[in-house]
Design an enzyme around this catalytic site. Structure first.
Site, PDB file in Angstrom:
ATOM      1  N   SER B 190      -9.554  -6.017   7.418  1.00  0.00           N
ATOM      2  CA  SER B 190      -9.114  -5.500   6.118  1.00  0.00           C
ATOM      3  C   SER B 190      -9.783  -6.183   4.935  1.00  0.00           C
ATOM      4  O   SER B 190      -9.916  -5.587   3.877  1.00  0.00           O
ATOM      5  CB  SER B 190      -7.598  -5.612   6.005  1.00  0.00           C
ATOM      6  OG  SER B 190      -7.167  -6.917   6.294  1.00  0.00           O
ATOM      7  N   HIS B 218      -6.574  -0.015   9.614  1.00  0.00           N
ATOM      8  CA  HIS B 218      -7.586   0.397   8.633  1.00  0.00           C
ATOM      9  C   HIS B 218      -8.647   1.302   9.258  1.00  0.00           C
ATOM     10  O   HIS B 218      -9.799   1.311   8.828  1.00  0.00           O
ATOM     11  CB  HIS B 218      -8.252  -0.827   7.999  1.00  0.00           C
ATOM     12  CG  HIS B 218      -7.353  -1.553   7.054  1.00  0.00           C
ATOM     13  ND1 HIS B 218      -7.208  -1.197   5.735  1.00  0.00           N
ATOM     14  CD2 HIS B 218      -6.521  -2.602   7.257  1.00  0.00           C
ATOM     15  CE1 HIS B 218      -6.336  -2.014   5.148  1.00  0.00           C
ATOM     16  NE2 HIS B 218      -5.901  -2.874   6.056  1.00  0.00           N
ATOM     17  N   LYS B 249      -1.098   3.907   5.599  1.00  0.00           N
ATOM     18  CA  LYS B 249      -2.388   3.872   4.909  1.00  0.00           C
ATOM     19  C   LYS B 249      -2.997   5.286   4.917  1.00  0.00           C
ATOM     20  O   LYS B 249      -2.556   6.121   4.147  1.00  0.00           O
ATOM     21  CB  LYS B 249      -3.291   2.827   5.549  1.00  0.00           C
ATOM     22  CG  LYS B 249      -2.666   1.417   5.517  1.00  0.00           C
ATOM     23  CD  LYS B 249      -3.629   0.342   5.937  1.00  0.00           C
ATOM     24  CE  LYS B 249      -2.928  -0.975   6.275  1.00  0.00           C
ATOM     25  NZ  LYS B 249      -2.278  -1.619   5.113  1.00  0.00           N
TER      26      LYS B 249
END
Ligand code: PLP
Lengths: 83, 415
Positions: B190, B218, B249
């Protein structure tokens, strides 16, 4: 510099520095408070010392303070070698 | 009163210490849905400022997508507002199980268990599966939630240098005496935006009889040709024993996480993972929203393709004008500045120019590795990125770092 210091210093460099990292480390460099060794990765250093010197370091003694410099570590190892 | 004035003073002093150390975090209040452009009140009480958002994890631009919102509203109407129960008492609706099946299919695994968040998934997974005869071998840059999860587990812990396969191999050799080994890594890191070398990791795992754990928070939804994640990108679909990821996310951005992987391992989590057992079920509207997300991204790769184009474009722009970037192919693009104060000052000036990006420095990233992290989104249009570039150039000129190498930046500003 005596042998144990050199051995531990060499291990720290090999285990914790990236190849392109030219940080200078000597026996009084703060390793953990200096951000070179994170407290989480400290475990491998403890294992190395235990194997290399045939000692057992209880987790309670393996605090970030005690492991902060090679000088401190040497004192710790010697204390267990005497036991 | 037990909370004495002295206690108040002591704790207040701790807060002050954080401020003095430059570690104090201040929230910025956003007066709009999450998007490429947002209205921000900062500092608190000031008038609203419209800025281009370069720091959200809204990779696919789905956080404010009308179809997802519609599906969430339908879920709200049909399944109610909340469950008021943990999953195993009366908190599992048919849609919870449906989403788990959908995740299993998408990730190419055997089974999936939802958690309130990926933080919770990471906190619970290791303790549920491993014991003191096992060893966990983690990349040194894994996410904080994995570190917490490893701390909660009594298996032995070890780490390897970031993405260093030689070092990992040494560790695997060193731990052949354990019952089970598990290699632990993020799929996309990240802070750096680089991808784990999962193909090599899987190879080592096979050679040294080890399991593989990947946190793909991610990556899920956009890394790999069809967005399944880092394992798809690296050609090792089906070979990862445990994947954790988040719905918070790219996959809609609301909340929720999961553990996905081998049937028995997921079952052990269902039986033993404490954040699953002792925390409330994910709200129904989030589940139906997430189901819509999977419908959208399974039907078309348009969003992830646009994100990829944006990433390539943004990297090219920054490189051309002479910024020093961390190499990588994910939509996390770190602009390297090395010095903590420089990173903070530049982020502040960028904000004044209408660009919202965050400066990161020790202890969030290693000492001497301060940076501004920019994150791309499929919600960004070219004009957003062009405008952001203008601001970066202006600020970069002011601090005289354009075209400067790492050495030169450090010589000028220090580490
Ligand atoms: C790699 C990684 N894992 C886990 C998490 C936590 O995810 P969640 O927000 O679902 O708790 C994050 C989010 O910050 C992350 O970056």
């Amino acid at each position: 510099m005596d042998d144990m210091k050199q051995v531990i210093l060499d291990y720290v460099k090999r285990e914790y520095l990236e190849e392109d990292d030219d940080t200078e480390i000597d026996e009084s460099t703060p390793l953990i408070t200096g951000g070179i060794v994170d407290s989480f990765s400290m475990v491998s250093l403890k294992r190395f010392l235990e194997k290399k010197y045939g000692i057992q370091i209880p987790d309670a003694d393996a605090s970030p303070q005690v492991f902060d410099t090679v000088n401190n570590i040497v004192v710790l190892v010697n204390r267990y070698l005497e036991k | 009163m037990a909370y004495s004035n002295l206690a108040r003073e002591v704790f207040q002093q701790e807060v002050n210490n954080l401020r003095e150390a430059g570690l104090f975090k201040e929230e910025r209040h956003i007066h709009a849905p999450q998007d490429a452009e947002i209205e921000v009140e900062f500092p608190a009480g000031s008038s609203l400022k419209r800025v281009i958002n370069m720091c959200a994890n809204n990779y696919l631009g789905l956080s404010n997508n009308p179809e997802v919102i519609g599906a969430a509203k339908d879920g709200l109407n049909q399944y109610g507002y909340g469950m008021s129960s943990v999953r195993f008492i009366c908190g599992t609706q048919n849609i919870h199980r449906e989403l788990e099946k959908r995740l299993t299919e998408f990730l190419g695994t055997e089974d999936t268990l939802l958690f309130p968040s990926c933080m919770d998934a990471n906190a619970g997974v290791f303790e549920a599966i491993l014991n003191d005869q096992d060893v966990m071998i983690a990349d040194r840059l894994v996410h904080a939630s994995i570190v917490d999860g490893m701390r909660l587990c009594n298996a032995m812990r070890d780490t390897f240098k970031h993405s260093d396969m030689g070092h990992l191999e040494e560790k695997l050799q060193d731990h052949q005496d354990k019952r089970y080994r598990i290699i632990i890594t993020d799929g996309v890191f990240s802070m750096d935006g680089d991808l784990a070398r999962l193909d090599e990791i899987v190879e080592l795992a096979e050679k040294y009889d080890s399991m593989v754990f990947v946190d793909d928070s991610h990556a899920s939804g956009f890394i790999g040709k069809t967005g399944r994640g880092t394992h798809e990108h690296c050609g090792v679909l089906g070979k990862i024993d445990l994947i954790t990821t988040t719905l918070g996310k790219a996959l809609g951005g609301a909340s929720g996480g999961c553990v996905s992987g081998r049937t028995e391992l997921v079952e052990l989590c269902r039986q033993r993972a404490r954040p699953y057992l002792f925390s409330n079920a994910v709200a129904p509207m989030i589940i139906t929203g997430a189901l819509k997300v999977f419908e959208l991204i399974s039907g078309s790769t348009e969003r992830r393709d646009k994100l990829e184009e944006n990433t390539i474009y943004w990297r090219r722009l920054l490189t051309e004008v002479g910024f020093d970037l961390k190499k990588g192919e994910s939509p996390i693009v770190p602009v390297m500045l090395y010095n903590a104060k420089l990173a903070q000052d530049m982020a502040r000036d960028l904000y004044a120019e209408g660009i919202y990006a965050i400066g990161f420095f020790f202890p969030v990233v290693p000492r001497g590795q301060a940076r501004i992290r920019t994150q791309l989104s499929a919600a960004h249009e070219k004009h957003h990125l062009d405008k952001a570039l203008e601001a970066f150039v202006k600020v970069g000129k002011k601090f005289d770092i354009l075209g400067k190498s790492k050495k030169e930046i450090i010589a000028k500003y220090g580490m």
